[in-house]
Design an enzyme around this catalytic site. Structure first.
Site, short mmCIF file in Angstrom:
data_model
loop_
_atom_site.label_atom_id
_atom_site.label_comp_id
_atom_site.label_asym_id
_atom_site.label_seq_id
_atom_site.Cartn_x
_atom_site.Cartn_y
_atom_site.Cartn_z
N SER A 63 40.99 40.48 36.87
CA SER A 63 39.97 39.44 37.01
C SER A 63 39.07 39.43 35.79
O SER A 63 38.90 40.46 35.11
CB SER A 63 39.12 39.69 38.27
OG SER A 63 37.99 38.85 38.30
N TYR A 105 33.99 44.68 44.29
CA TYR A 105 35.12 43.92 43.75
C TYR A 105 35.28 44.14 42.25
O TYR A 105 36.37 44.42 41.75
CB TYR A 105 34.91 42.43 44.05
CG TYR A 105 35.99 41.52 43.52
CD1 TYR A 105 37.19 41.36 44.21
CD2 TYR A 105 35.82 40.82 42.33
CE1 TYR A 105 38.18 40.53 43.74
CE2 TYR A 105 36.81 39.99 41.84
CZ TYR A 105 37.99 39.84 42.55
OH TYR A 105 38.97 39.02 42.05
#
Length: 678
Positions: free
Chosen positions: A555, A568
């Protein structure tokens, strides 16, 4: 509008082809003769409709028929130069075609055009080939069928065989067909129904005779220690052996595999005559063109350890390659095509089952089906007599036939990922599904792995049949579940080449609201999950000796410090560093490890749909339905990122263009300056 004779032919062909007792996949051919009006002269013209080259009877359509003018085709007998030059006649078939379109005429067209019957069937039934390959096949033919079926000694398919069968029919008006030595059967009739009835009578009569008069144990007794392992144990052993057996089959070119533990295979592998019969090889040309002339047989009992079996396989592979090279050198002439590879396409492991290989899954599966046909043939021949296939010299004349080589050269160029097996986690939706879809479109075999088995199977079904994709359950946070999913991949396709760690989830919370459970869940699924998948896959990748690719869908957050996202972003940073660590560790095995850093992939995302989107929208103060555009507006390119953009990056990283690239992270975020890699 389809001619009635052609329509009857297609219906008959489909009925015959859908039952494996009648013929193997793509095996045999059928024909019909009839009359149409010539659009040029307005006069009636006799035509021959015949199944074209490369088609399958069970799925034959009008487009799969070659249509020829019968008068012109039969006139070829006036220019036939003799058996030594009969291959030249195939090119002459084109000058007999009627109209445009349709399939190319096959080498067997002569037996259909020259035989004086309105309908002709040429088939490869196991029962018929059992008689055709028996040592006393000619005597058995007379004993079983009387004068209704005539024996034809082995002759390579071609124009001369067509002439031979035509003469036999003329000389034996009572006959309904013939047994072609070492090959199959041919039957005929005045109507489509009669031809089909005659074909089935020959097939069923042969089978009934074998059942009634054959020995109870045609393969001899059971060899002690070679009996089938219990089902769970043999499939576990198959999965353990599969990567190394694929390496054996892929020394010359990467192959896709297929595994079967059909009880008929296991019975053959446990028999006293296994080594003797396997060494004789297959006989029907359809069989050994798909299976090579003989298999590689692991000659160890089931009590041997995996390590002992793998060591022995390596020795046997060396011997197999030398033997095949000697076979080629013995029979090759200056005009022969170059050797196509010396690896086995069939590997038999007593107690476990059969591994078959091909350039794609369908070819691998069909090769296994053909060797099962060969086992059935050997069983029938040994039950009545002894199995006596055509000579190695005749096998070579077909395997390295110039006409077969020309057919291979006409095959379409393979897609970029053909021959590769991809395992994609979290692939039932969003980015994972887009990746699976792209890889399948590029020719890869794909395993759709997801926590939800039903959704995984549904997503796989959208990609095609099980020769293209399968769905498996995979809780990536559970080591046993991951190994089971990898084992399912090995059993389905023979190996693994490309791993995409995509499974993920996210809980958008600030530090003080992030619980230990939140932290552990996200790290278990993404950091630990990627580690477990990579570890299980790497073992198989290394054993295959074919290199491979591991891709991490990380990500933008792995390098960008965004708000309210501690768990996350931390786990994505963990994934990003796994890429670097594994690129270094696995590089010596030719395994490349790369990462992709997407951002703002809202459309179709399971993560965003599960609440992450609402949380991020609240964080940024926008409506959830506007979140995708919000992400796009803050980028340099001002363009929304969709799952297909990430799939494109996976395609490029695993395709033929970046073969010297490893340890790389590619941003797919439309340009977020704060996430530029430094």
């Amino acid at each position: 509008m389809t001619n009635p004779a052609a329509a009857d032919l297609i219906s008959r062909s489909n009925r015959l082809g859908e039952d494996p007792k009648n013929t193997n996949y793509a095996g045999g051919n059928t024909s019909a003769k009839g009359t149409e009006t010539d659009p040029v002269t307005g006069e009636p013209v006799e035509l021959l409709w015949v199944k074209g080259s490369g088609g399958d009877l069970g799925t034959l359509t009008e487009q799969g028929l070659a249509v020829l003018r019968l008068d012109r085709f039969r006139a070829l007998t006036n220019v036939y130069p003799g058996v030594e030059r009969e291959d030249e006649m195939v090119a002459a078939f084109d000058f007999c075609l009627h109209g445009k379109g349709g399939a190319a005429p096959s080498i067997d067209t002569a037996m259909h055009g020259l035989v004086d019957a309105a309908h002709v069937d040429h088939l490869h039934p196991d029962s018929g080939i059992a008689i055709a390959t028996a040592a006393d096949g000619e005597e058995l033919t007379a004993k079983i069928f009387g004068d209704k079926v005539v024996w034809v000694p082995w002759r390579r398919p071609g124009f001369q065989l067509g002439l031979d069968i035509a003469n036999i029919k003329d000389e034996n008006p009572q006959a309904i067909g013939c047994i072609l030595g070492g090959h199959g059967i041919t039957a005929w009739g005045d109507t489509s129904e009669e031809s089909e009835r005659n074909s089935l009578w020959i097939i069923d009569t042969a089978a009934a005779y074998i059942d009634a008069h054959g020995k109870a144990d045609p393969f001899g007794g059971v060899m002690s220690g070679f009996e089938a392992l219990p089902a769970d144990e043999r499939r576990a052993r198959a999965a353990a052996l599969a990567p190394s057996i694929r390496a054996v089959a892929s020394h010359d070119a990467p192959m896709i595999g297929h595994f079967t533990d059909d009880e008929r295979v296991l019975d053959f592998l446990a028999s006293e005559k296994l080594a003797e019969l396997a060494a004789l090889g297959t006989s029907c040309p359809d069989h050994f063109l798909r299976t090579k002339v003989k298999p590689l047989v692991l000659d160890l009992p089931t009590t041997a350890s995996v390590e002992e079996q793998l060591a022995r396989l390596e020795e046997l592979h060396t011997a197999y390659r030398a033997d095949y090279k000697a076979y080629y050198d013995k029979f090759a002439t200056a005009e022969s095509p170059a050797i196509r590879g010396a690896d086995p396409l069939i590997v038999l492991v007593p107690g476990v089952g059969m591994f078959s290989y091909g350039k794609n899954k369908q070819t691998a599966r069909v090769a296994g089906e053909f060797y099962l046909n060969a086992i059935n043939v050997m069983r029938g021949a040994e039950a009545l007599s002894s199995y006596s296939p055509i000579s190695d010299e005749e096998k070579f004349r077909i395997e390295y036939w110039a006409l077969e080589e020309a057919k291979l050269q006409r095959m379409p160029k393979p897609k970029t990922h053909q021959g590769r097996i991809a395992f994609v986690t979290g692939a039932a939706s969003g980015i994972g599904k887009a990746i699976a879809t792209r890889l399948a479109a590029e020719g890869a075999c794909v395993v759709v792995a997801d926590l939800d088995l039903e959704k995984a199977q549904a997503a796989a079904a959208e990609l095609g049949n099980t020769d293209v994709a399968i769905g498996v359950a995979a809780n990536v946070a559970d080591a046993a579940g991951v190994q089971a999913a990898i084992d399912a991949t090995l059993l389905a396709f023979g190996g693994i080449d490309l791993v995409v760690n995509n499974a993920g989830l996210s809980l958008s919370k600030p530090l003080l609201e992030t619980t230990e459970k939140d932290w552990d869940l996200q790290h278990d699924v993404m950091a630990k999950g990627s580690f477990l998948v990579s570890k299980a896959a790497a073992k198989a990748l290394i054993e295959q000796k074919l290199g491979g690719d591991v891709i991490y869908i990380s990500s933008k957050n792995s390098v960008f410090a965004g708000p309210n996202n501690i768990a996350y972003s931390a786990t994505k940073a963990d994934q990003a560093h796994q890429v670097r660590l594994l690129a270094v560790e696995l590089g010596e095995h030719g395994i490349r490890v790369n990462g992709i850093n997407p951002d703002g992939v809202v459309r179709g995302s399971g993560i965003f749909a599960a609440g992450w989107g609402a949380n991020r929208a609240a964080t940024y103060g926008v409506k959830e339905e506007d979140l995708g555009q919000y992400y796009a507006n803050r980028t340099i390119l001002k363009r929304e990122v969709v799952p297909e953009n990430v799939a494109d990056a996976v395609y490029v990283l695993t395709g033929p263009e970046l073969t010297r690239t490893t340890g790389l992270h590619i941003p797919v975020d439309s340009g977020v300056a704060a996430a530029f890699l430094r």
